[in-house]
Design an enzyme around this catalytic site. Structure first.
Site, PDB file in Angstrom:
ATOM      1  N   LYS A 109     -27.217 -12.756   5.005  1.00 21.26           N
ATOM      2  CA  LYS A 109     -26.981 -11.579   5.864  1.00 21.26           C
ATOM      3  C   LYS A 109     -26.182 -10.643   5.547  1.00 21.26           C
ATOM      4  CE  LYS A 109     -26.106 -10.947  10.939  1.00 21.26           C
ATOM      5  NZ  LYS A 109     -25.599 -11.693  11.950  1.00 21.26           N
ATOM      6  N   SER A 190     -28.299 -10.988  15.999  1.00 23.41           N
ATOM      7  CA  SER A 190     -28.125  -9.973  14.843  1.00 23.41           C
ATOM      8  C   SER A 190     -28.820 -10.433  13.594  1.00 23.41           C
ATOM      9  CB  SER A 190     -26.674  -9.681  15.025  1.00 23.41           C
ATOM     10  OG  SER A 190     -26.029 -10.737  14.530  1.00 23.41           O
ATOM     11  N   THR A 211     -22.089 -15.131  17.061  1.00 18.12           N
ATOM     12  CA  THR A 211     -21.267 -15.159  17.919  1.00 18.12           C
ATOM     13  C   THR A 211     -21.684 -15.612  19.342  1.00 18.12           C
ATOM     14  OG1 THR A 211     -20.132 -13.196  16.705  1.00 18.12           O
ATOM     15  CG2 THR A 211     -19.369 -13.477  18.982  1.00 18.12           C
ATOM     16  N   GLY A 213     -25.811 -16.366  20.151  1.00 15.42           N
ATOM     17  CA  GLY A 213     -27.299 -16.192  20.029  1.00 15.42           C
ATOM     18  C   GLY A 213     -27.831 -15.604  18.812  1.00 15.42           C
ATOM     19  N   SER A 214     -26.893 -14.991  17.881  1.00 17.60           N
ATOM     20  CA  SER A 214     -27.253 -14.411  16.650  1.00 17.60           C
ATOM     21  C   SER A 214     -28.041 -15.140  15.667  1.00 17.60           C
ATOM     22  CB  SER A 214     -26.386 -13.436  16.082  1.00 17.60           C
ATOM     23  OG  SER A 214     -25.950 -12.541  16.932  1.00 17.60           O
TER      24      SER A 214
END
Length: 547
Positions: A109, A190, A211, A213-214
């Site tokens: 990422k 994200s 943080t 759900g990402s």
């Protein structure tokens, strides 16, 4: 600008590919299909001499270039990838192997720093061209394990911590990422680019960050296994932060075992992240996450179903809830003891709490400033959140005010930081809501090994206590599903064939157990194989052999 950069960087090494296609296309079927190829299958091909790591890089880059102009999931390709692959091929030839990821390409990422030619921007032009003193520890661990860092994936800008009116998968640097299961699909965030990339076979696996759900959400919506580790199991050093109290780094892969390989490589203590000192086995033998992948891992395990956290079945959620109920039968048949109604006693309070917002807002400013202070070259002179906000509001490509800075503004408006009493009180509330009043209370009260829950509602309770979650493919929306757009109106949030998942959540440091449960469920259902993307690359290993 991003697409041009990708082509310029990649095509220097990739230009002769078209002539190679014609020569080798007839042999494609001999090799693992990259849409679903596992680490084990690719390693077997490397060991047998069927292809090389250079071939894998060439094939994966070709696949990226085929679909990136449509899906926008990769921001940069590592121009050193071919050289690194050649070195790892040479090591293999002389009998040196670094581990099960040796010579396998992985994407990371675009908020995980690498000390090479690639940028680390969190999608913001404010950090384009900035330099870091060393690799992020998780990136360094991947390299040590023999993985090839193939490139950087797009993300929701600033890990979805900038705007109140943006869209999942959009960043100023990378544009709008789309999912591959329905045209215009919301990829979730994200870790959007990591989810899309791993799902359609653009690397063996990818790294995401979470943080709240990402990792879980984009893994779910992209038909993947995603592991959100216990905070502190994987280092966050030189990962662009939101909150030291909740951030974590984890794998997003097509199978549980591949995710376990990656987690094994990146987990462990790090001098640059003091949260890793809490790892209970820091000075002893670490768990073997790969060995935890056992078909009988569900046998005798007590698994709770927190119904009040799952909510009620509605017309829109019916496919998820029906598949979840069927999954409970699979778990029972595999020998698990399903304990129903293991409800979270403070869940209503959790739903009305603003404590998590306070914690994230209080952490973000000082944590971001601490990251920026480590830069060895800072071309836009952004040293704190105020500088970043000012840049964002005045640099046209950041699309302000169409995409606002509401979350930045909220953090800047705080009259306290993460060292003050107001912050501490909010964090203690989180620990109660996710602990005694939430997941940890349910685990203790009902003597559970884990809870199981639809992935769409799985992340929050674990996020606020820093606990682990693993999501596994469960199904996809049927063909008669009504298409529902996202709030901004530029993506399809619900649509036919968009995947959804099931999650296992447990106590801190319980990844070994959760991986076993997830693997045993995955092997009995093999849902990923039944849900196919509407768009996928066609280049395979056989197309690039002999380049």
């Amino acid at each position: 600008m991003v697409s041009a950069w990708l082509v310029i960087k990649a095509c220097v090494a990739f230009a002769p590919l078209t002539t190679v296609f014609a020569q080798y296309h007839a042999d494609v079927s001999k090799y693992p299909a990259l849409l679903d190829a596992t680490a084990k299958e690719l390693t077997a091909g490397l060991e047998n001499g069927d292809f090389t790591s250079v071939d894998l890089v060439q094939a994966y880059v070709g696949r990226i270039l085929q679909v990136n102009s449509t899906l926008h999931m990769v921001v940069e390709i590592n121009p050193d990838a071919w050289t690194i692959a050649k070195g790892l091929d040479d090591e293999r030839a002389n009998g040196t192997l670094r581990g099960p990821l040796h010579g396998l390409p992985i994407l990371i990422k675009n908020n995980i720093a690498t000390a090479d030619e690639m940028n680390n921007t969190a999608g913001s032009w404010s950090l384009y061209g900035a330099k870091v003193p060393r690799d992020a520890t998780v990136a360094a661990k991947l390299r040590k394990a023999g993985a090839i860092i193939l490139g950087k994936t797009n993300l929701s800008q600033w890990a979805n911590y900038r705007s109140s009116n943006s869209s999942n998968g959009w960043s100023a640097q990378g544009g709008q990422t789309y999912g591959a299961y329905y045209p215009g699909q919301d990829p979730s965030g994200s870790s959007s680019g990591s989810g899309v990339s791993s799902s359609i076979g653009l690397a063996v696996a990818a790294l995401g960050t979470e943080t709240d759900g990402s990792i879980i959400s984009p893994s779910e919506l992209n038909n993947l296994v995603g592991i959100k580790p216990t905070r502190g199991l994987t280092s966050r050093a030189l990962v662009i932060p939101i909150s030291e109290h909740q951030d974590t780094v984890g794998p997003m892969a097509r199978t549980v075992k591949d995710a376990a390989y990656v987690l094994q490589a990146i987990a462990g203590p790090d001098q640059y992240d003091n949260y890793t000192s809490a790892i209970p086995w820091a000075n002893s033998t670490a768990p073997n996450y790969v060995a935890a992948c056992q078909f009988d891992a569900l046998l005798g395990k007590r698994i709770g179903v927190p119904r009040n956290a799952i909510g009620t079945r509605t017309r829109g959620s019916a496919p998820i809830y029906d598949a979840f109920e069927a999954a409970l039968t699979v778990l029972r048949n595999a020998g698990a003891v399903i304990v129903d109604n293991t409800n979270y006693t403070a869940y209503a309070q959790y739903l009305n709490s603003t404590a998590e917002d306070t914690v994230l807002s209080g952490d973000f400013g000082p944590n971001l400033a601490a990251y920026l202070a480590q830069l060895t070259y800072n071309p836009n002179n952004v040293h704190d959140l105020a500088d970043v906000t000012n840049f964002t509001q005045h640099f046209p490509a950041e699309e302000y005010p169409s995409r606002d800075t509401a979350i930045f503004d909220e953090s800047l408006a705080l009259n306290f930081t993460n060292t003050d009493a107001q912050f501490w009180n909010a964090y203690q509330e989180d620990l109660f809501l996710g602990g005694e009043g939430g997941l940890l209370g349910a685990l203790s009260t009902y003597n559970l090994d884990a809870v199981v829950i639809p992935s769409s509602v799985a992340s929050g309770i674990s996020a606020i206590i820093g606990g682990p979650v693993i999501t596994v493919p469960l199904g996809a929306f049927p063909s008669n599903t009504t298409v529902v757009p996202n709030a901004r109106g530029n993506l399809n949030a619900t649509a036919p064939n968009i995947p959804f998942g099931i999650s296992f959540a447990g106590a801190l440091w319980s990844e070994e157990t959760l991986i076993g449960l997830a693997y045993a469920f995955e092997q009995r259902t093999l849902v990923r194989e039944k849900v196919k993307p509407y768009i996928q690359p066609s280049i395979e290993i056989g197309d690039v052999l002999g380049y």
